[in-house]
Scaffold this motif. Structure first.
Motif, PDB file in Angstrom:
ATOM      1  N   PHE A  28     -40.775 -28.296 -15.692  1.00 28.75           N
ATOM      2  CA  PHE A  28     -40.566 -28.577 -14.267  1.00 28.75           C
ATOM      3  C   PHE A  28     -39.977 -29.974 -14.188  1.00 28.75           C
ATOM      4  CE2 PHE A  28     -41.658 -30.193 -10.093  1.00 28.75           C
ATOM      5  CZ  PHE A  28     -41.395 -29.112  -9.261  1.00 28.75           C
ATOM      6  N   ARG A  29     -38.705 -30.071 -13.844  1.00 29.93           N
ATOM      7  CA  ARG A  29     -38.006 -31.345 -13.781  1.00 29.93           C
ATOM      8  C   ARG A  29     -37.694 -31.670 -12.327  1.00 29.93           C
ATOM      9  NH1 ARG A  29     -38.631 -34.072 -18.313  1.00 29.93           N
ATOM     10  NH2 ARG A  29     -36.880 -35.370 -17.611  1.00 29.93           N
ATOM     11  N   SER A  30     -37.943 -32.905 -11.926  1.00 32.06           N
ATOM     12  CA  SER A  30     -37.744 -33.324 -10.544  1.00 32.06           C
ATOM     13  C   SER A  30     -37.043 -34.683 -10.505  1.00 32.06           C
ATOM     14  CB  SER A  30     -39.098 -33.390  -9.821  1.00 32.06           C
ATOM     15  OG  SER A  30     -38.934 -33.787  -8.479  1.00 32.06           O
ATOM     16  N   PRO A  31     -35.720 -34.731 -10.717  1.00 30.10           N
ATOM     17  CA  PRO A  31     -35.002 -36.003 -10.684  1.00 30.10           C
ATOM     18  C   PRO A  31     -34.950 -36.588  -9.277  1.00 30.10           C
ATOM     19  CG  PRO A  31     -33.460 -34.194 -10.845  1.00 30.10           C
ATOM     20  CD  PRO A  31     -34.824 -33.597 -10.997  1.00 30.10           C
ATOM     21  N   HIS A  32     -34.885 -37.912  -9.198  1.00 27.61           N
ATOM     22  CA  HIS A  32     -34.781 -38.603  -7.910  1.00 27.61           C
ATOM     23  C   HIS A  32     -33.399 -38.379  -7.319  1.00 27.61           C
ATOM     24  CE1 HIS A  32     -34.650 -42.172  -5.163  1.00 27.61           C
ATOM     25  NE2 HIS A  32     -35.911 -41.810  -4.982  1.00 27.61           N
ATOM     26  N   HIS A  33     -33.316 -38.482  -5.988  1.00 24.35           N
ATOM     27  CA  HIS A  33     -32.024 -38.217  -5.339  1.00 24.35           C
ATOM     28  C   HIS A  33     -30.974 -39.272  -5.654  1.00 24.35           C
ATOM     29  CE1 HIS A  33     -32.752 -41.292  -2.273  1.00 24.35           C
ATOM     30  NE2 HIS A  33     -33.960 -40.789  -2.081  1.00 24.35           N
ATOM     31  N   SER A  34     -31.364 -40.365  -6.284  1.00 25.59           N
ATOM     32  CA  SER A  34     -30.370 -41.367  -6.696  1.00 25.59           C
ATOM     33  C   SER A  34     -29.765 -41.054  -8.061  1.00 25.59           C
ATOM     34  CB  SER A  34     -31.015 -42.758  -6.728  1.00 25.59           C
ATOM     35  OG  SER A  34     -32.079 -42.799  -7.673  1.00 25.59           O
ATOM     36  N   GLU A  54     -35.433 -33.541  -1.214  1.00 27.70           N
ATOM     37  CA  GLU A  54     -34.469 -34.214  -0.319  1.00 27.70           C
ATOM     38  C   GLU A  54     -33.038 -33.918  -0.777  1.00 27.70           C
ATOM     39  OE1 GLU A  54     -35.557 -35.397   2.324  1.00 27.70           O
ATOM     40  OE2 GLU A  54     -37.680 -35.637   1.867  1.00 27.70           O
ATOM     41  N   LEU A  55     -32.698 -32.645  -0.798  1.00 26.26           N
ATOM     42  CA  LEU A  55     -31.416 -32.195  -1.343  1.00 26.26           C
ATOM     43  C   LEU A  55     -30.226 -32.893  -0.697  1.00 26.26           C
ATOM     44  CD1 LEU A  55     -29.951 -30.128  -3.198  1.00 26.26           C
ATOM     45  CD2 LEU A  55     -29.965 -28.555  -1.249  1.00 26.26           C
ATOM     46  N   THR A  56     -30.262 -33.060   0.607  1.00 24.19           N
ATOM     47  CA  THR A  56     -29.116 -33.648   1.298  1.00 24.19           C
ATOM     48  C   THR A  56     -28.973 -35.149   1.045  1.00 24.19           C
ATOM     49  OG1 THR A  56     -30.536 -33.771   3.253  1.00 24.19           O
ATOM     50  CG2 THR A  56     -28.974 -31.953   3.141  1.00 24.19           C
ATOM     51  N   GLU A  57     -29.955 -35.774   0.404  1.00 24.03           N
ATOM     52  CA  GLU A  57     -29.843 -37.192   0.060  1.00 24.03           C
ATOM     53  C   GLU A  57     -29.096 -37.396  -1.259  1.00 24.03           C
ATOM     54  OE1 GLU A  57     -30.607 -39.574   2.128  1.00 24.03           O
ATOM     55  OE2 GLU A  57     -31.277 -38.057   3.563  1.00 24.03           O
ATOM     56  N   PHE A  58     -28.939 -36.341  -2.051  1.00 21.49           N
ATOM     57  CA  PHE A  58     -28.135 -36.449  -3.267  1.00 21.49           C
ATOM     58  C   PHE A  58     -26.669 -36.614  -2.887  1.00 21.49           C
ATOM     59  CE2 PHE A  58     -31.934 -34.619  -4.979  1.00 21.49           C
ATOM     60  CZ  PHE A  58     -31.964 -34.954  -6.329  1.00 21.49           C
ATOM     61  N   LYS A  59     -25.939 -37.359  -3.677  1.00 31.66           N
ATOM     62  CA  LYS A  59     -24.512 -37.511  -3.428  1.00 31.66           C
ATOM     63  C   LYS A  59     -23.821 -36.163  -3.591  1.00 31.66           C
ATOM     64  CE  LYS A  59     -24.330 -42.318  -5.027  1.00 31.66           C
ATOM     65  NZ  LYS A  59     -23.767 -43.254  -6.023  1.00 31.66           N
ATOM     66  N   ARG A  60     -22.862 -35.916  -2.729  1.00 27.73           N
ATOM     67  CA  ARG A  60     -22.194 -34.612  -2.748  1.00 27.73           C
ATOM     68  C   ARG A  60     -21.533 -34.340  -4.093  1.00 27.73           C
ATOM     69  NH1 ARG A  60     -18.927 -31.285   1.726  1.00 27.73           N
ATOM     70  NH2 ARG A  60     -17.733 -29.941   0.347  1.00 27.73           N
ATOM     71  N   ASP A  61     -20.871 -35.354  -4.678  1.00 29.98           N
ATOM     72  CA  ASP A  61     -20.195 -35.123  -5.953  1.00 29.98           C
ATOM     73  C   ASP A  61     -21.190 -34.844  -7.072  1.00 29.98           C
ATOM     74  OD1 ASP A  61     -21.133 -37.731  -5.821  1.00 29.98           O
ATOM     75  OD2 ASP A  61     -19.618 -38.499  -7.188  1.00 29.98           O
TER      76      ASP A  61
END
Length: 509
Positions: free
Chosen positions: A271-277, A307-314
């Protein structure tokens, strides 16, 4: 005198055999390492020299040439310390050479001759078995990891003196015995349980469907509605890893250097949960010597993007190819490597910048334009690849205070395993298909035929939601999973209708 010792180098998550040739000849004392070594391998000259001297071995004060073959393969890391040290001892006639062709050596050496663990041992052990080596000599801390590979004699050593004694007196040493399948069978899920979730019947149902079919899932709802709580319980309802899957997962984590405190075998689904940055390379992998990223570390498990929408689009666009193909290819000037990436994506996000669009209690303060820009961060092709899109509403007051617990993960997991069993029976002659989410268009035509009622439902959904061909196929896949959970052999109208309701936020503004 010339001696040759076998070792290996990691390329991606696989290993390539490397020959360590040591020649001791006349001339001024010097140690020369050739064969595209990196800085860590170059520094092994000094580590090895100090280690052998401090271990009590006379160091030959002559010219020593160390060649790492194949010469066009870049060698990196400290794992060549031990084979270089053994090669020098063999070339100086200080150890017997009878065992050198049958064993593969790797390990880092400290200045006192002690052996330190290195990364990627399981991948190298699998390669050693495939290449026909009798066994391996590794640091003691890596021995259990290597011994997971069946049919390979693994000798764990604490010190260079132990290695020398093994070469001179092999009959006095016994390989480590480890039953990886028994270790996997004894493992049990000890994580979070679905019984802790209050209410949210539709979200729980979507979670069960995602687990049964390997479908990607996104939760959309206001803060505090339980999106993250639900997502973190997905591993608890997934089927346990098979031995082959556990080997795949362990090999990836071994190459990434994440096994030091995890024993010999990864027995639970990742179970991996990377930060949105997180950056794109941290998700898919990269580096001058490519290493696996988060999506490969989630192989056979779950990748959770909170917080999917906080990830950069690219950055999110990097996910499109792995979600479709189940692997990621990283190309560099000298090499191209492929990392497996068969994972279930689960994500959560708020419905708008303030988080309360559609909430019955807290009014939304966002303008239509800001909501439109908010959802524009997620591209259509990416959303097409997410099979289940579920709105998670605010809990009712009576649900917040309820005492009775919900259905436990064990009961849900049993239904999931039954549904996956039906899928495995269906795909018995298609080993590339593991679950319903893996099906392609030709498989849908064969295993998911539509009758008039189901076809009419899907055509209506396409017209209303503006779905693409990919989105339409994913509705059929989800319907197939719902039918499996229902024990039905053929798709029926209620299965398709339930699948369609999980696409209702495709065009949310």
């Amino acid at each position: 005198m010339l001696a040759r010792v076998w070792s290996a180098a990691i390329v991606g998550i696989d290993a390539i055999k490397v020959g360590v040739e040591v020649d001791i000849s006349g001339g001024l004392p010097a140690i020369v390492v050739v064969g595209l070594p990196d800085a860590a391998v170059q520094e092994s000259r000094e580590r090895t020299k100090a280690a052998l001297k401090n271990a009590g071995f006379p160091f030959p004060m002559r010219k020593i040439v160390i060649n790492l073959t194949p010469a066009d393969l870049r060698k990196e890391g400290p794992s060549f310390d031990l084979p270089i040290g053994v090669g020098i001892l063999a070339a100086a006639d200080q150890v017997k050479t009878d065992q050198l062709d049958d064993f593969l050596f790797l390990g880092e050496m400290s200045l006192d001759g002690g052996l330190r663990p290195v990364a990627g041992v399981l991948a190298i052990a699998a390669a050693a078995q495939r290449l026909g080596f009798k066994g391996m000599v590794v640091p003691a801390d890596n021995a259990q990891e290597a011994a997971v590979v069946p049919g390979l004699a693994v000798y764990g050593c604490q010190h260079i003196n132990d290695v020398a004694d093994f070469l001179n007196n092999p009959d006095q040493h016994r390989p480590l015995q480890l039953d990886g399948q028994a270790e996997l069978a004894q493992s049990a899920h000890r994580g979070l349980d679905l019984r802790d979730v209050k209410g949210q019947a539709q979200a729980r149902r979507a979670l069960e469907i995602a687990a049964a079919g390997g479908h990607n899932l996104v939760f959309v709802g206001p803060p505090g509605s339980g999106k993250t709580m639900l997502a973190r319980r997905l591993p608890s309802i997934l089927p346990p890893l098979t031995f082959q899957e556990a080997l795949e997962v362990t090999q990836i984590h071994s190459v990434a250097g994440l096994l030091k405190d995890r024993g010999s075998l990864v027995t639970l689904r990742p179970f991996r949960s990377p930060h949105h940055s997180a950056s794109g390379p941290s998700l898919v992998g990269g580096g001058s010597f490519p290493k696996p990223g988060e999506i490969s570390l989630a192989h056979r498990g779950v990748l959770f993007l909170d917080e999917l929408t906080e990830f950069k689009r690219d950055v999110l666009e990097f996910l499109r190819q792995p979600l479709e193909d189940g692997f990621v290819t990283i190309t560099r000037t000298r090499q191209s490597v492929e990392f497996p990436a068969q994972f279930t994506l689960i994500a959560s996000t708020n419905p708008c910048p303030c988080g309360y669009y559609g909430d019955p209690v807290q009014p939304c303060t966002c303008s239509p334009r800001s909501r439109e820009q908010y959802w524009a961060r997620l591209s259509g092709p990416l959303m097409d690849r997410i099979d289940l899109q579920v709105v998670v509403g605010r809990l009712k007051p009576e649900e917040m205070t309820q005492v009775a617990q919900g259905e436990a993960s064990a009961a849900v997991r049993q239904r999931v395993e039954t549904a996956r069993g039906k899928a495995r029976d269906r795909f018995h002659d298609q080993p590339a298909l593991q679950c319903n989410a893996d099906m392609q268009s030709q498989h849908l035509r064969h295993w998911c035929p539509l009758n008039d009622s189901t076809r009419n439902l899907i055509e209506a959904a396409v017209r209303k939601l503006g779905l693409s061909a990919r989105g339409t196929d994913r509705i059929i896949k989800v319907a197939r999973t719902i039918a499996d959970l229902d024990g039905a052999d053929q798709l029926q109208a209620q299965h398709v209708a339930e699948a369609i309701q999980y696409r209702t936020i495709d065009r949310m503004q």
